[in-house]
Design an enzyme around this catalytic site. Sequence first.
Site, PDB file in Angstrom:
ATOM      1  N   ASP A 184       0.820  -1.225   0.000  1.00 26.57           N
ATOM      2  CA  ASP A 184       0.000   0.000   0.000  1.00 26.57           C
ATOM      3  C   ASP A 184       0.851   1.270   0.000  1.00 26.57           C
ATOM      4  OD1 ASP A 184      -1.682  -2.111   0.730  1.00 26.57           O
ATOM      5  OD2 ASP A 184      -2.852  -0.897   2.114  1.00 26.57           O
ATOM      6  N   GLU A 223     -11.827  -1.106   1.386  1.00 22.72           N
ATOM      7  CA  GLU A 223     -10.549  -0.690   1.942  1.00 22.72           C
ATOM      8  C   GLU A 223     -10.012   0.590   1.293  1.00 22.72           C
ATOM      9  OE1 GLU A 223      -8.617  -4.143   3.698  1.00 22.72           O
ATOM     10  OE2 GLU A 223      -8.351  -4.776   1.632  1.00 22.72           O
TER      11      GLU A 223
HETATM   12  C1  FRU Z   1      -4.889  -3.287   1.831  1.00 22.22           C
HETATM   13  C2  FRU Z   1      -4.783  -3.540   3.304  1.00 22.22           C
HETATM   14  C3  FRU Z   1      -5.121  -2.300   4.080  1.00 22.22           C
HETATM   15  C4  FRU Z   1      -4.284  -2.443   5.320  1.00 22.22           C
HETATM   16  C5  FRU Z   1      -3.061  -3.154   4.811  1.00 22.22           C
HETATM   17  C6  FRU Z   1      -2.406  -4.072   5.774  1.00 22.22           C
HETATM   18  O1  FRU Z   1      -3.881  -3.857   1.076  1.00 22.22           O
HETATM   19  O2  FRU Z   1      -5.606  -4.615   3.687  1.00 22.22           O
HETATM   20  O3  FRU Z   1      -6.489  -2.205   4.361  1.00 22.22           O
HETATM   21  O4  FRU Z   1      -4.038  -1.191   5.866  1.00 22.22           O
HETATM   22  O5  FRU Z   1      -3.445  -3.865   3.672  1.00 22.22           O
HETATM   23  O6  FRU Z   1      -1.300  -4.704   5.215  1.00 22.22           O
END
Ligand code: FRU
Length: 475
Positions: free
Chosen positions: A75, A328
């Site tokens: 991310d 997300e």
């Molecule tokens: C998306 C996610 C986010 C979270 C992160 C954790 O890729 O699920 O929601 O912050 O990955 O690794």
Amino acid sequence: PPPTPGFAFPTPHSQEAHEPEDNFTSKWTRADARQIMAQSDANVETGENSMSPAVTMPEIPRDFPEMNDKVWVWDTWSLTDAEANQLSYKGWDVIFSLVADRNAGYNFDQRHWNARIGYFYRKTNADPFNDPWIYGGHLFPDGQSIGNTEWSGSTRLVARNRVQVFYTATTFTDRDARNRGGGGAPPDAAIATALGNISADSTGVRFANFQHTKLLEPDGVMYQTKEQNPGFAFRDPFTFEDPAHPGKTFMVFEGNTGGKKGDYRCKAEDLGYRAGDPYAETVAQVNNAGAYNQTANVGLAVADNAALTRWHFLPPILSANCVNDQTERPQIFIQEENGDTKYYLFTISHQFTYAAGMRGPDGVYGFVGDGIRSDYQPMNNSGLVLGSPTDLNLPSEQPEAPTEGQNGRQFQAYSHYVQPKGLVQSFIDNVDGRRGGSLSPTVKINFRNGVSEVDRTYGLNGLGPFGYLPTNVHK
Ligand code: FRU
């Protein structure tokens, strides 16, 4: 488009705006999301992409370059202002990424239990094809952040040399599970902020003196707690200002509908079928199938002070009850269209988080309305904006265990983030069996009037430079 035989009509949505404080939550309904299948081709060869090219991310080559050999990168977000402009700082572009050590003995799928926020920089006028991002290391020194694991968020330049980071403070208390990379007690999750200094010279960018403050923890009423559901989601803060409400700062984040997992019952509004639609499901059918277990929402909060260190919850702006369990990294993108101000809500979701009877790809979903809280119209009628190439006629899967015969690109990318000018960045997860942990080629979507299309004239057959997060405002 004309109705597809065998599929119910999508739900009518007015796009009408409500006050941000109002108790109105827009619904991404089953009738809406079933349009994904209505628009998918039921007759492709097994394992081919069944989705329209307009909503399919171009294929990432399997010989993609690794962005960094010490850390996996997933991310990612840029340094922004309150309007999601991407700001260059003293001649540098700066990005923030979740990172995990590639050489610490755990595998790529265990990265979530070991995530930290790292940062990278490169010269604003660099060649995005040839000049690599320079890794600056962890943003916060060890042991300084709230929680022992740092998950996604956003970073704003709030004064000349001051940044404010909003992040998810996740705390895994079960050390063994953390080392194993799975299972164990559910983590604590809080949304936190850190205010600190940014500086730069000819050698690069640095950060110092962060002050951390915990901002929000789920209330169990609007937003589900870990006690109510060990698989709850409460994360990914994105803050912004709304020209319609000057002087206020809002935050969207990923949540789940409050209440104990399994207690929710799907309602007619969650299904959203028109009266008498011959292809409608009944509420009883949907509940009997167990679709009430999936209760994603996009949360909203508003700041109580100018320093953005005190916040309170407002009701969610979108729910996906009985449709999907995770919405997300939500973000709000405001755009002028035909003299109107339109609010686009983008969020990412997975195939494996869909409720019983529902099917869709990993990728970006979008909704358009007249305000931050409105009766959001799912983009392209379904909500799907950009999915990884997938044969939706086959059952849903997870990136850690794809089966033979499905499209090898179905998990090519995730955690997409829509940047100015429709550029969409993401990270590479699994390209035909080769695992990623590096940024994808940036792609471009054009969107207007709630309709989007992948721009295949952009870059090489639609693929731009890897990890292209350009700045559009230079300070
Ligand atoms: C998306 C996610 C986010 C979270 C992160 C954790 O890729 O699920 O929601 O912050 O990955 O690794």
